[in-house]
Design a protein around this motif. Structure first.
Motif, PDB file in Angstrom:
ATOM      1  N   SER A   1      33.156   0.767  30.956  1.00  0.00           N
ATOM      2  CA  SER A   1      33.545   2.368  31.759  1.00  0.00           C
ATOM      3  C   SER A   1      32.717   2.813  32.779  1.00  0.00           C
ATOM      4  O   SER A   1      31.415   2.556  32.731  1.00  0.00           O
ATOM      5  CB  SER A   1      33.614   3.331  30.603  1.00  0.00           C
ATOM      6  OG  SER A   1      34.538   3.096  29.695  1.00  0.00           O
ATOM      7  N   THR A   2      33.136   2.729  33.962  1.00  0.00           N
ATOM      8  CA  THR A   2      32.277   3.262  35.082  1.00  0.00           C
ATOM      9  C   THR A   2      32.888   4.614  35.704  1.00  0.00           C
ATOM     10  O   THR A   2      34.095   4.888  35.930  1.00  0.00           O
ATOM     11  CB  THR A   2      32.582   2.292  36.438  1.00  0.00           C
ATOM     12  OG1 THR A   2      32.217   0.974  35.775  1.00  0.00           O
ATOM     13  CG2 THR A   2      31.913   2.496  37.467  1.00  0.00           C
ATOM     14  N   PHE A   3      31.652   5.599  35.715  1.00  0.00           N
ATOM     15  CA  PHE A   3      32.182   6.848  36.097  1.00  0.00           C
ATOM     16  C   PHE A   3      31.401   7.226  37.437  1.00  0.00           C
ATOM     17  O   PHE A   3      30.336   6.690  37.871  1.00  0.00           O
ATOM     18  CB  PHE A   3      31.327   7.995  35.310  1.00  0.00           C
ATOM     19  CG  PHE A   3      31.751   7.599  33.579  1.00  0.00           C
ATOM     20  CD1 PHE A   3      32.536   8.194  33.217  1.00  0.00           C
ATOM     21  CD2 PHE A   3      30.887   6.596  32.965  1.00  0.00           C
ATOM     22  CE1 PHE A   3      32.861   7.774  31.945  1.00  0.00           C
ATOM     23  CE2 PHE A   3      31.120   6.283  31.749  1.00  0.00           C
ATOM     24  CZ  PHE A   3      32.157   7.229  31.022  1.00  0.00           C
ATOM     25  N   THR A   4      32.453   7.561  38.402  1.00  0.00           N
ATOM     26  CA  THR A   4      32.122   7.501  39.711  1.00  0.00           C
ATOM     27  C   THR A   4      32.293   9.152  40.530  1.00  0.00           C
ATOM     28  O   THR A   4      33.360   9.532  40.220  1.00  0.00           O
ATOM     29  CB  THR A   4      32.708   6.730  40.793  1.00  0.00           C
ATOM     30  OG1 THR A   4      34.172   6.929  40.803  1.00  0.00           O
ATOM     31  CG2 THR A   4      32.390   5.335  40.171  1.00  0.00           C
TER      32      THR A   4
ATOM     33  N   ALA B   1      36.344   9.817  39.289  1.00  0.00           N
ATOM     34  CA  ALA B   1      37.057   8.829  38.662  1.00  0.00           C
ATOM     35  C   ALA B   1      36.397   8.275  37.650  1.00  0.00           C
ATOM     36  O   ALA B   1      35.054   8.008  37.769  1.00  0.00           O
ATOM     37  CB  ALA B   1      37.590   7.643  39.960  1.00  0.00           C
ATOM     38  N   VAL B   2      37.044   7.617  36.614  1.00  0.00           N
ATOM     39  CA  VAL B   2      36.645   6.669  35.532  1.00  0.00           C
ATOM     40  C   VAL B   2      37.429   5.622  35.378  1.00  0.00           C
ATOM     41  O   VAL B   2      38.597   5.667  35.597  1.00  0.00           O
ATOM     42  CB  VAL B   2      36.738   7.457  34.345  1.00  0.00           C
ATOM     43  CG1 VAL B   2      36.248   6.580  33.220  1.00  0.00           C
ATOM     44  CG2 VAL B   2      35.945   8.900  34.427  1.00  0.00           C
ATOM     45  N   TYR B   3      36.686   4.372  35.442  1.00  0.00           N
ATOM     46  CA  TYR B   3      37.472   3.055  35.345  1.00  0.00           C
ATOM     47  C   TYR B   3      37.100   2.140  34.002  1.00  0.00           C
ATOM     48  O   TYR B   3      36.026   1.759  34.327  1.00  0.00           O
ATOM     49  CB  TYR B   3      37.280   2.401  36.638  1.00  0.00           C
ATOM     50  CG  TYR B   3      37.582   3.002  38.161  1.00  0.00           C
ATOM     51  CD1 TYR B   3      38.808   3.369  38.506  1.00  0.00           C
ATOM     52  CD2 TYR B   3      36.532   3.595  39.217  1.00  0.00           C
ATOM     53  CE1 TYR B   3      39.034   3.717  39.918  1.00  0.00           C
ATOM     54  CE2 TYR B   3      36.697   4.090  40.288  1.00  0.00           C
ATOM     55  CZ  TYR B   3      37.924   4.271  40.452  1.00  0.00           C
ATOM     56  OH  TYR B   3      38.316   4.983  41.811  1.00  0.00           O
ATOM     57  N   ASP B   4      37.795   2.231  33.145  1.00  0.00           N
ATOM     58  CA  ASP B   4      37.775   1.502  32.164  1.00  0.00           C
ATOM     59  C   ASP B   4      38.132   0.027  32.461  1.00  0.00           C
ATOM     60  O   ASP B   4      39.215  -0.257  33.046  1.00  0.00           O
ATOM     61  CB  ASP B   4      38.440   1.902  30.659  1.00  0.00           C
ATOM     62  CG  ASP B   4      37.724   3.016  30.309  1.00  0.00           C
ATOM     63  OD1 ASP B   4      36.831   3.299  30.887  1.00  0.00           O
ATOM     64  OD2 ASP B   4      38.231   3.630  29.074  1.00  0.00           O
ATOM     65  N   ARG B   5      37.472  -1.164  32.289  1.00  0.00           N
ATOM     66  CA  ARG B   5      37.856  -2.470  32.641  1.00  0.00           C
ATOM     67  C   ARG B   5      37.829  -3.287  31.401  1.00  0.00           C
ATOM     68  O   ARG B   5      36.843  -3.185  30.547  1.00  0.00           O
ATOM     69  CB  ARG B   5      36.886  -2.792  33.468  1.00  0.00           C
ATOM     70  CG  ARG B   5      37.070  -2.656  35.181  1.00  0.00           C
ATOM     71  CD  ARG B   5      38.692  -2.586  35.384  1.00  0.00           C
ATOM     72  NE  ARG B   5      39.099  -1.815  36.834  1.00  0.00           N
ATOM     73  CZ  ARG B   5      39.620  -0.838  36.698  1.00  0.00           C
ATOM     74  NH1 ARG B   5      39.915  -0.274  35.662  1.00  0.00           N
ATOM     75  NH2 ARG B   5      39.834  -0.296  37.818  1.00  0.00           N
ATOM     76  N   ASN B   6      38.671  -4.214  31.434  1.00  0.00           N
ATOM     77  CA  ASN B   6      38.738  -5.363  30.048  1.00  0.00           C
ATOM     78  C   ASN B   6      38.725  -4.897  28.800  1.00  0.00           C
ATOM     79  O   ASN B   6      38.035  -5.081  28.002  1.00  0.00           O
ATOM     80  CB  ASN B   6      37.596  -6.345  30.461  1.00  0.00           C
ATOM     81  CG  ASN B   6      37.333  -6.968  31.805  1.00  0.00           C
ATOM     82  OD1 ASN B   6      38.391  -7.547  32.191  1.00  0.00           O
ATOM     83  ND2 ASN B   6      36.374  -6.524  32.625  1.00  0.00           N
ATOM     84  N   THR B   7      39.694  -3.916  28.586  1.00  0.00           N
ATOM     85  CA  THR B   7      39.520  -3.058  27.347  1.00  0.00           C
ATOM     86  C   THR B   7      40.127  -3.857  26.253  1.00  0.00           C
ATOM     87  O   THR B   7      41.171  -4.382  26.473  1.00  0.00           O
ATOM     88  CB  THR B   7      40.312  -1.681  27.478  1.00  0.00           C
ATOM     89  OG1 THR B   7      41.501  -2.006  28.035  1.00  0.00           O
ATOM     90  CG2 THR B   7      39.427  -0.950  28.321  1.00  0.00           C
ATOM     91  N   LYS B   8      39.243  -3.910  24.935  1.00  0.00           N
ATOM     92  CA  LYS B   8      39.939  -4.743  24.030  1.00  0.00           C
ATOM     93  C   LYS B   8      39.216  -4.144  22.684  1.00  0.00           C
ATOM     94  O   LYS B   8      38.179  -3.638  22.784  1.00  0.00           O
ATOM     95  CB  LYS B   8      39.684  -6.161  24.058  1.00  0.00           C
ATOM     96  CG  LYS B   8      40.428  -7.094  25.136  1.00  0.00           C
ATOM     97  CD  LYS B   8      40.058  -8.395  25.179  1.00  0.00           C
ATOM     98  CE  LYS B   8      40.627  -9.206  23.674  1.00  0.00           C
ATOM     99  NZ  LYS B   8      40.296 -10.573  23.604  1.00  0.00           N
ATOM    100  N   ALA B   9      39.964  -4.005  21.711  1.00  0.00           N
ATOM    101  CA  ALA B   9      39.597  -3.448  20.307  1.00  0.00           C
ATOM    102  C   ALA B   9      38.328  -4.366  19.875  1.00  0.00           C
ATOM    103  O   ALA B   9      38.531  -5.727  19.922  1.00  0.00           O
ATOM    104  CB  ALA B   9      40.646  -3.322  19.374  1.00  0.00           C
ATOM    105  N   ASN B  10      37.372  -3.756  19.427  1.00  0.00           N
ATOM    106  CA  ASN B  10      36.187  -4.639  18.632  1.00  0.00           C
ATOM    107  C   ASN B  10      36.674  -4.654  17.156  1.00  0.00           C
ATOM    108  O   ASN B  10      36.619  -4.256  16.460  1.00  0.00           O
ATOM    109  CB  ASN B  10      34.997  -3.713  18.867  1.00  0.00           C
ATOM    110  CG  ASN B  10      33.925  -4.280  18.223  1.00  0.00           C
ATOM    111  OD1 ASN B  10      33.585  -5.479  18.012  1.00  0.00           O
ATOM    112  ND2 ASN B  10      32.890  -3.491  17.805  1.00  0.00           N
TER     113      ASN B  10
END
Length: 206
Positions: A142-145, A156-165
């Motif tokens: 998660s990147t907060f800008t 903005a918030v950008y979640d990348r490559n989201t997969k359940a753990n």
């Protein structure tokens, strides 16, 4: 939407899903835009107050040091977010989800200034267990800008490559993460991040 990634903190997508949340404020002059950027940057760094500034908070964020002890003040690289979300937490995380602050970067030109904070699911710093204590897998970020482009300020918030753990966990933790991860990908993160970005660039009297 085009990412505001002047700081280079948003990784590329290689697997899983993406979640974007952005809020934009158009100011009437440069001075007002600069004042809002300063205020929004301060709010972004004040992780312990994210719940208070969010319009519809779902989760509560607490900033901790590398040992999991709560700390005050602005966030720094190497610290952790302890995240309390509704519903049962994992045994691994002592009831919480944990992320590590792995990068904070800033960018500045005459007409553009930006700050980015990237976090990644991590193990619980309060114990010796190395299992990831988060409903997302460690490849997720998660990147907060906060970005000012002339008279426009964007949170903005950008979640990348989201997969359940679901790796190397007990049955109950795996089940919880599968369910929470699915909800997170579809709804939770989007709602939480839209609420946060609203609060980050709310009107101020600067």
């Amino acid at each position: 939407m085009e990412e505001k990634d002047y700081t280079g903190t948003v990784p590329e997508k290689f697997d899983g899903g993406n979640i974007n949340a952005e809020r934009v404020a158009e100011l009437h002059n440069i001075a007002a835009a600069k004042a809002l950027f300063i205020a929004a940057r301060k709010r972004l760094l004040d992780v312990n107050n994210w719940k208070e500034i969010s319009k519809q908070p779902i989760a509560e964020f607490s900033l901790t040091d590398s040992n999991g002890n709560e700390v005050s003040g602005p966030v720094q690289e190497g610290m952790y977010f302890r995240i309390d979300i509704p519903g049962p937490g994992t045994k691994t995380g002592n009831g919480f989800d944990w992320v590590l602050v792995e990068k904070i970067s800033e960018y500045q030109l005459e007409d553009i200034e930006s700050i980015g904070i990237r976090v990644r699911p991590a193990s619980n710093p309060k114990n010796m267990d190395q299992e990831i204590a988060h409903f997302y897998s460690p490849q997720t970020t998660s990147t907060f800008t906060i970005t000012r482009e002339n008279t426009k300020v964007t949170a903005a918030v950008y979640d990348r490559n989201t997969k359940a753990n679901t790796d190397d966990l007990g049955f109950l933790d795996k089940l919880r993460n599968m369910l929470t991860g699915a909800v997170g990908i579809l709804a939770f993160s989007k709602i939480q991040w839209e609420s946060l970005t609203d609060g980050l660039i709310k009107d101020n009297n600067c």
